[in-house]
Scaffold this motif. Structure first.
Motif, PDB file in Angstrom:
ATOM      1  N   LYS A 244       7.537  -8.125  -3.414  1.00 54.91           N
ATOM      2  CA  LYS A 244       7.542  -6.668  -3.274  1.00 54.91           C
ATOM      3  C   LYS A 244       6.114  -6.117  -3.283  1.00 54.91           C
ATOM      4  N   LEU A 245       5.218  -6.806  -3.981  1.00 51.16           N
ATOM      5  CA  LEU A 245       3.819  -6.368  -3.998  1.00 51.16           C
ATOM      6  C   LEU A 245       3.192  -6.506  -2.617  1.00 51.16           C
ATOM      7  N   ILE A 246       3.499  -7.621  -1.945  1.00 51.50           N
ATOM      8  CA  ILE A 246       2.984  -7.811  -0.587  1.00 51.50           C
ATOM      9  C   ILE A 246       3.542  -6.743   0.345  1.00 51.50           C
ATOM     10  N   ALA A 247       4.832  -6.491   0.233  1.00 46.60           N
ATOM     11  CA  ALA A 247       5.452  -5.470   1.085  1.00 46.60           C
ATOM     12  C   ALA A 247       4.811  -4.107   0.830  1.00 46.60           C
ATOM     13  N   ALA A 248       4.523  -3.804  -0.436  1.00 40.13           N
ATOM     14  CA  ALA A 248       3.907  -2.520  -0.777  1.00 40.13           C
ATOM     15  C   ALA A 248       2.520  -2.386  -0.157  1.00 40.13           C
ATOM     16  N   ASP A 249       1.790  -3.499  -0.084  1.00 43.03           N
ATOM     17  CA  ASP A 249       0.468  -3.474   0.527  1.00 43.03           C
ATOM     18  C   ASP A 249       0.566  -3.358   2.046  1.00 43.03           C
ATOM     19  N   VAL A 250       1.334  -4.255   2.662  1.00 39.84           N
ATOM     20  CA  VAL A 250       1.417  -4.286   4.127  1.00 39.84           C
ATOM     21  C   VAL A 250       1.966  -2.980   4.681  1.00 39.84           C
ATOM     22  N   LEU A 251       2.994  -2.444   4.028  1.00 44.60           N
ATOM     23  CA  LEU A 251       3.642  -1.232   4.526  1.00 44.60           C
ATOM     24  C   LEU A 251       3.029   0.037   3.937  1.00 44.60           C
ATOM     25  N   GLU A 252       2.062  -0.159   3.010  1.00 37.87           N
ATOM     26  CA  GLU A 252       1.370   0.954   2.362  1.00 37.87           C
ATOM     27  C   GLU A 252       2.360   1.933   1.741  1.00 37.87           C
ATOM     28  N   LYS A 253       3.260   1.380   0.947  1.00 39.76           N
ATOM     29  CA  LYS A 253       4.237   2.202   0.239  1.00 39.76           C
ATOM     30  C   LYS A 253       4.135   1.935  -1.261  1.00 39.76           C
ATOM     31  N   GLU A 254       4.630   2.854  -2.048  1.00 42.30           N
ATOM     32  CA  GLU A 254       4.558   2.750  -3.507  1.00 42.30           C
ATOM     33  C   GLU A 254       5.425   1.595  -4.003  1.00 42.30           C
ATOM     34  N   VAL A 255       4.921   0.889  -5.002  1.00 46.23           N
ATOM     35  CA  VAL A 255       5.710  -0.177  -5.613  1.00 46.23           C
ATOM     36  C   VAL A 255       6.845   0.448  -6.406  1.00 46.23           C
TER      37      VAL A 255
ATOM     38  N   ASN B 115     -13.235   3.651  -7.776  1.00 49.02           N
ATOM     39  CA  ASN B 115     -11.967   4.131  -8.328  1.00 49.02           C
ATOM     40  C   ASN B 115     -10.795   3.348  -7.741  1.00 49.02           C
ATOM     41  N   CYS B 116      -9.812   3.039  -8.572  1.00 53.38           N
ATOM     42  CA  CYS B 116      -8.648   2.290  -8.129  1.00 53.38           C
ATOM     43  C   CYS B 116      -7.784   3.146  -7.204  1.00 53.38           C
ATOM     44  N   THR B 117      -7.447   2.598  -6.045  1.00 52.79           N
ATOM     45  CA  THR B 117      -6.641   3.340  -5.074  1.00 52.79           C
ATOM     46  C   THR B 117      -5.167   2.958  -5.117  1.00 52.79           C
ATOM     47  N   ARG B 118      -4.835   1.850  -5.776  1.00 48.00           N
ATOM     48  CA  ARG B 118      -3.437   1.426  -5.876  1.00 48.00           C
ATOM     49  C   ARG B 118      -3.105   1.017  -7.315  1.00 48.00           C
ATOM     50  N   PRO B 119      -3.125   1.985  -8.229  1.00 51.93           N
ATOM     51  CA  PRO B 119      -2.791   1.641  -9.622  1.00 51.93           C
ATOM     52  C   PRO B 119      -1.378   1.088  -9.758  1.00 51.93           C
ATOM     53  N   ASP B 120      -0.485   1.437  -8.833  1.00 50.51           N
ATOM     54  CA  ASP B 120       0.884   0.919  -8.898  1.00 50.51           C
ATOM     55  C   ASP B 120       0.903  -0.598  -8.716  1.00 50.51           C
ATOM     56  N   ILE B 121       0.082  -1.115  -7.797  1.00 48.08           N
ATOM     57  CA  ILE B 121       0.031  -2.553  -7.570  1.00 48.08           C
ATOM     58  C   ILE B 121      -0.624  -3.264  -8.752  1.00 48.08           C
ATOM     59  N   ILE B 122      -1.730  -2.721  -9.238  1.00 48.29           N
ATOM     60  CA  ILE B 122      -2.415  -3.329 -10.388  1.00 48.29           C
ATOM     61  C   ILE B 122      -1.481  -3.363 -11.592  1.00 48.29           C
ATOM     62  N   ARG B 123      -0.801  -2.276 -11.838  1.00 53.05           N
ATOM     63  CA  ARG B 123       0.117  -2.192 -12.987  1.00 53.05           C
ATOM     64  C   ARG B 123       1.248  -3.219 -12.859  1.00 53.05           C
ATOM     65  N   ALA B 124       1.799  -3.340 -11.664  1.00 57.34           N
ATOM     66  CA  ALA B 124       2.912  -4.266 -11.458  1.00 57.34           C
ATOM     67  C   ALA B 124       2.481  -5.718 -11.679  1.00 57.34           C
ATOM     68  N   ILE B 125       1.288  -6.088 -11.202  1.00 61.08           N
ATOM     69  CA  ILE B 125       0.817  -7.459 -11.406  1.00 61.08           C
ATOM     70  C   ILE B 125       0.567  -7.722 -12.886  1.00 61.08           C
ATOM     71  N   ASN B 126       0.039  -6.728 -13.567  1.00 62.04           N
ATOM     72  CA  ASN B 126      -0.208  -6.877 -15.001  1.00 62.04           C
ATOM     73  C   ASN B 126       1.097  -7.111 -15.749  1.00 62.04           C
ATOM     74  N   ARG B 127       2.144  -6.381 -15.379  1.00 58.36           N
ATOM     75  CA  ARG B 127       3.458  -6.559 -16.013  1.00 58.36           C
ATOM     76  C   ARG B 127       4.021  -7.946 -15.678  1.00 58.36           C
ATOM     77  N   LEU B 128       3.781  -8.402 -14.453  1.00 61.45           N
ATOM     78  CA  LEU B 128       4.259  -9.722 -14.053  1.00 61.45           C
ATOM     79  C   LEU B 128       3.579 -10.807 -14.878  1.00 61.45           C
ATOM     80  N   SER B 129       2.292 -10.665 -15.084  1.00 64.87           N
ATOM     81  CA  SER B 129       1.557 -11.623 -15.907  1.00 64.87           C
ATOM     82  C   SER B 129       2.095 -11.635 -17.336  1.00 64.87           C
TER      83      SER B 129
END
Length: 227
Positions: free
Chosen positions: A121-132, A198-212
């Motif tokens: 879902k993280l890849i999809a959020a990046d490629v499609l430029e949509k919120e995680v 400045n972070c432009t995708r805090p949603d992606i960073i946050r999601a990876i942190n939760r995954l870790s």
């Protein structure tokens, strides 16, 4: 060419407001790629319908033919293959490989499938430029993951620990997955920031942190079972 799920995600296009994937004559999809396209309801079209008259670059340039050292950032926009966002996608690809291998080797199927779904879902959020979208891992939301990963003694009777060879194969493989998630997070930090840092995708960073954190909790759970 045999397209994997990561290849497919990198090459999703937009046609008349709908997501599509162009498949060339003689090209094939892995079962994982087929499942992704079906799940996301992305239509497969013949590649001859997709060939652009020219490829664009981020700086306003264009190419008639796609250079071998460049790849699609989105649609017909090309970037060098070492572009930060392409590096991020590669790191997620490595994480997915670790998760799949660990599923087979450890038999920890459902929790690692949650982690795998999250990575995709993280890849999809990046490629499609949509919120995680909000995700639950192992049935836990972000707040629960944070509490349990910060206070494992309270929830599992196990304090924070550094993995050792004596911890066994399951824990060490889970730790490889956790490390891969951390590497993906570092790549994401580099990929998603503006010129001022400045972070432009805090949603992606946050999601990876939760995954870790979730992968660390799986290590804690295995450690608790061995007591």
């Amino acid at each position: 060419m045999l397209y994997s799920a990561i290849n497919v995600r990198d090459n999703i296009r937009n046609r008349d407001g709908k997501r599509v994937f162009y498949l060339g004559k003689g090209d094939q999809l892995t079962s994982e790629a087929k499942d992704f396209l079906s799940r996301e309801r992305i239509e497969i079209l013949p590649a001859e319908q997709a060939r652009p008259e020219e490829y664009r670059t981020l700086d306003g340039g264009f190419f008639r033919e796609k250079p071998e050292d460049m790849t699609h950032l989105r649609g017909d926009i090309l970037v060098k293959k070492d572009h930060p966002r392409i590096r991020f996608r590669g790191a997620i690809d490595t994480l997915e490989a670790e998760l799949l291998f660990t599923q087979i080797e450890t038999g920890i199927t459902a929790p690692l499938q949650d982690a795998l779904d999250c990575a995709r879902k993280l890849i999809a959020a990046d490629v499609l430029e949509k919120e995680v979208e909000e995700m639950r891992l192992g049935g836990m939301d972000a707040a629960q993951l944070r509490k349990r990963s910060h206070f494992p003694q309270e929830y599992y009777g196990i304090p924070h620990f550094m993995p050792q060879a004596t911890d066994g194969r399951k824990i060490l493989l889970l730790n490889k997955c956790r490390c891969a998630a951390r590497q993906a997070e570092l790549q994401a930090v580099c990929a998603f920031r503006d010129r001022d840092g400045n972070c432009t995708r805090p949603d992606i960073i946050r999601a990876i942190n939760r995954l870790s954190s979730f992968l660390y909790l799986l290590m804690i759970e295995e450690k608790a079972k061995s007591r």
